[in-house]
Structure formats: C-alpha cells, structure tokens
Design a protein around this motif. Structure first.
Motif, PDB file in Angstrom:
ATOM      1  N   ASN A 199       0.859  -1.235   0.117  1.00  0.00           N
ATOM      2  CA  ASN A 199      -0.001   0.105   0.316  1.00  0.00           C
ATOM      3  C   ASN A 199       0.794   1.184  -0.028  1.00  0.00           C
ATOM      4  O   ASN A 199       0.404   2.515   0.426  1.00  0.00           O
ATOM      5  CB  ASN A 199      -0.999   0.305   1.159  1.00  0.00           C
ATOM      6  N   LEU A 203       2.793   2.555   2.140  1.00  0.00           N
ATOM      7  CA  LEU A 203       2.602   3.477   3.288  1.00  0.00           C
ATOM      8  C   LEU A 203       4.187   3.861   3.880  1.00  0.00           C
ATOM      9  O   LEU A 203       5.122   3.350   3.657  1.00  0.00           O
ATOM     10  CB  LEU A 203       2.215   2.317   4.494  1.00  0.00           C
ATOM     11  N   ARG A 261      -6.313   1.361   7.138  1.00  0.00           N
ATOM     12  CA  ARG A 261      -5.585   1.190   5.927  1.00  0.00           C
ATOM     13  C   ARG A 261      -4.264   2.254   5.705  1.00  0.00           C
ATOM     14  O   ARG A 261      -3.845   2.579   4.860  1.00  0.00           O
ATOM     15  CB  ARG A 261      -6.496   1.090   4.622  1.00  0.00           C
ATOM     16  N   ASN A 262      -3.683   2.328   6.905  1.00  0.00           N
ATOM     17  CA  ASN A 262      -2.683   3.313   7.053  1.00  0.00           C
ATOM     18  C   ASN A 262      -1.584   2.709   7.694  1.00  0.00           C
ATOM     19  O   ASN A 262      -1.875   1.518   8.154  1.00  0.00           O
ATOM     20  CB  ASN A 262      -3.120   4.616   7.753  1.00  0.00           C
ATOM     21  N   TYR A 263      -0.339   3.228   7.821  1.00  0.00           N
ATOM     22  CA  TYR A 263       0.747   2.869   8.409  1.00  0.00           C
ATOM     23  C   TYR A 263       0.429   2.391  10.028  1.00  0.00           C
ATOM     24  O   TYR A 263       1.059   1.314  10.386  1.00  0.00           O
ATOM     25  CB  TYR A 263       1.877   4.025   8.570  1.00  0.00           C
ATOM     26  N   SER A 276       5.008   4.409  15.684  1.00  0.00           N
ATOM     27  CA  SER A 276       3.589   4.479  15.418  1.00  0.00           C
ATOM     28  C   SER A 276       2.923   4.819  16.767  1.00  0.00           C
ATOM     29  O   SER A 276       2.852   3.766  17.641  1.00  0.00           O
ATOM     30  CB  SER A 276       3.236   3.115  14.877  1.00  0.00           C
TER      31      SER A 276
END
Length: 404
Positions: free
Chosen positions: A188, A190, A337-339, A373
């Motif tokens: 994706n 990312l 749907r992100n990091y 994160s």
C-alpha cells in the motif's frame, strides 16, 4: 534425563539468547527483511539445540520459569506505569474499535477450532484448546482452563495439549506478524512519520518500547525510584491475586500488575504531583520484555510439539492462516488502511497467536525500520494485556456452555 538449570544459569542463558538473536538479525538479511524479533531468532536457535541434545542423548534441559514469570510481571507493570490518563485518552475511539475487532476475532478463532475438531472426529472442546484458550490466552490461560477441562469435562491431557498449543502460538505469533505488516506497508506504499525507512528521533511523549535500541540517559536515583515503583506494582499484584482468589473478580496476576501500575502512576501524577521518570521505566520494561521472551523460547521443548496429534497440527495450521487473513483483510481495513493500521496488524498477530510481549516485539521490529507508530503502542498493550483477558474469559465460558 532432565538437567535443571537454576535461576542464575537461566539468566545467563537468556542473555546469550538475546545476544545471539541480535547477531543473527544483524548478519542475516532475510531476518531483517521479514522483521523477525531478536528474542525469537535467538530463542529458536536455543530450542533447536535443546531438541538436538534430546534427540541424540535423551537429555531434557529445563530452566527456572520463576524468572520468566517475574520478568513478565515487570513488563506488564511497565505498561501500567507508563499509562497516565492523558495517554489513555490519546487512544480514544481507536482503542474501542480495535477492541471490537479483537472481540470478533476471538469468536472466529474459537468457531474455527470447534468446527475443525468436530470435522476431524475430536471433541469440540479440543478445538477450544487450539483456539482462544491457548492462542489468545497464552500459557497461563492454557494451564488454568486445561485443569477445568480435565477435571470437569473429561478431556484427558488437556493441560499438556494446552501448553503445547500455547508454545506453538508464541513462536508463530512472532514469525508472522512482522512479515505481514511489512507486506501491507509495501503493497500500500505506506510511510511512517519519518518516511525514509530509518529510525525515528526519540521525541518527548513517545510511548514506551517504541525504539528499544535508542539510548536512554538515566541516573542511579531514578533507577532506585523506578525499582520501588515496580516493587509496588508486584506487591499490589500479589495481594490482589490472593485477595480475589475464588471470587467473581479473580484475574490473572499480570493483569493486577498492569492495573497496579496504572493506579500508582496516576496517583503520583495527579495526587502527589510527583514526576515519574519515564525513561527509566522504558529501560526496565524493554529489558523485562526481552528476557521474558528469551526464557520462554529457551524453555521451548520441540520434542513435545513434534508429538502433537496430526489433527491438532491441522487445526493450528489453519488457525495460523486465519489469523494472518483476518489481520490483513479485517484489522488493517477497519483500523484505517494506513501505517498505524499495519503496525496494529503486527501486534494483533502477536497476541492473537501468542502473547502481548510477542505483539510488542513484532511492532518494535516494524517501527525500528519504518518509523514510530504512537497509536499502535498506545492501543495494543492496553487491549492485549488487559481488556482481552476479560473478553476471552467470557467467550470461553460461552463456548464451553454450548459445546461442553
């Protein structure tokens, strides 16, 4: 022939395991590329050596597990001590959504286990042993529920099967989390906060455990204060475990250690206006996590896993595929749907198949390469170490009621 290693020798071997794991990850490219945690890499080497000794000489190395329990409690205490109310509020709606995702997965995991056990001609309750009892619950839950299933439901060898399944899950959880998150990140396109694939700067307010190899400057006074805080958490956990034994609020000791840390931290913050030294908590927490995993894998008896019945191996193999698919298609999508969602998937694989320390190690392997994160490191320890055990206990009781 069993050879028992005492406390000091166990600690020495655990340190060697961690050093070997660090060496292997630094020197072997595919270990880095697949983000395999250092304790898992070194622990598997130690387990293979133990298996070789057992196969060739009949020797069964055995290690002091009291240290494993102690360092596990230190790790969970550090989670509590780092979780003031301001940080918990940062988790916000994401924490609730992730908890709901995990709750649904427990139902899926148990349904798969029960269905496969029935299809293979086994007691459906054996499917629960190869379900959330051991995979989400871990070794402690495996032992506790194994005794119940043996004594009250006639499942012979439930404790042995439970420990074997939990050990399998601990290893697999550490092996699939990193590669899955890496695949999601690359597929994706990312990027973490730094966006350059390098280690992020250690900023103020960074959650504990996020960058385990960063240098933390601590003092002797801070070390003594922090040891006292950990002692308070462990004393609280021991007291509450005995005080609530046999009652409706009976919880595992590590949950009380985490809860004690939360109470102590916030009392110091908001009642006594005492500044807790987070960097020291960070160091102790990371050390506790690494040593816990090293001893857990050092104690892995591969010859017991090799003796698992074929149907049980099939169930565990399918559970591994279900975990990876659920994290990749459900957890990742629902969480944005992100990091951060990709890192959460690594953590979900860790405690969905093994234990919260495995989840944190998985996430460390990712954030060390791709960047911080904060959201994942706020959410996963709280859900994996506290809420999940309460939810899992209810789910197990419901399934036993229907299939027992």
């Amino acid at each position: 022939m069993a050879i028992q290693f005492g406390t000091y020798y166990t600690l020495i071997f655990a340190a060697v395991v961690l050093l070997v794991g660090k060496f292997l990850v630094q020197r072997i490219r595919w270990l880095r590329e697949f983000n395999i945690p250092e304790p898992v890499a070194g622990g598997l080497v130690a387990a293979l050596i133990s298996w070789g000794l057992n196969a060739t000489t009949g020797v069964q190395p055995s290690f002091d597990t009291s240290l494993q329990t102690a360092f596990m409690l230190v790790f969970f205490s550090s989670i509590g001590l780092s979780a003031n109310f301001a940080k918990l509020r940062e988790g916000g709606m994401g924490l609730i959504v992730f908890l709901l995702v995990v709750m649904v997965f427990i139902v899926v995991q148990n349904s798969v286990g029960v269905a496969l056990a029935s299809a293979l001609g086994l007691d459906p309750l054996i499917g629960l042993i190869a379900g959330s009892i051991t995979l989400v619950g871990g070794h402690g839950t495996a032992g506790a529920w194994g005794e119940v299933l043996e004594n009250q439901h006639g499942i012979r060898g439930a404790i042995t099967l439970g420990i074997a399944c939990a050990t399998f899950g601990l290893v697999i959880g550490g092996l699939i989390g990193g590669p899955l998150a890496k695949a999601l990140i690359q597929r994706n396109d990312l990027r973490g906060p730094q966006g350059d694939g390098t280690h992020g700067a250690l900023e103020a307010g960074t959650p504990n455990f996020e960058f385990p190899h960063k240098t933390r400057l601590i003092t002797a006074d801070a070390t003594i204060e922090t040891l006292a805080l950990f002692a308070g958490c462990l004393a609280f956990a021991e007291f509450m475990t005995h005080f609530t034994a046999g009652t409706a609020v009976q919880l595992p000791t590590f949950v009380w250690a985490l809860g004690g840390g939360v109470l102590i931290r916030n009392a110091l913050d908001y009642v006594f206006n005492f500044e807790v030294f987070d960097r020291a908590i960070d160091v102790f927490g990371n050390a506790g996590l690494s040593i816990y995993l090293a001893i857990a894998l050092l104690s892995l008896k591969l010859w017991e896993l090799a003796g698992l019945a074929g149907p049980l191996v099939i169930i565990l193999g399918v559970q591994t595929l279900v975990m990876a698919a659920y994290a990749g298609f459900i957890t990742f999508r629902v969480m944005g749907r992100n990091y951060d969602a990709a890192v959460l998937c690594a953590g979900h694989c860790g405690f969905g198949m093994g234990a919260t320390p495995t989840a944190v190690a998985n996430m460390q392997a990712i954030t060390n390469q791709y960047g911080a994160s904060h959201k994942a490191f706020l959410i996963v320890p709280m859900v994996g170490a506290f809420f999940i055990d309460l939810v899992n206990a209810v789910a197990i009781q419901v399934f036993i009621k229907f299939f027992g």
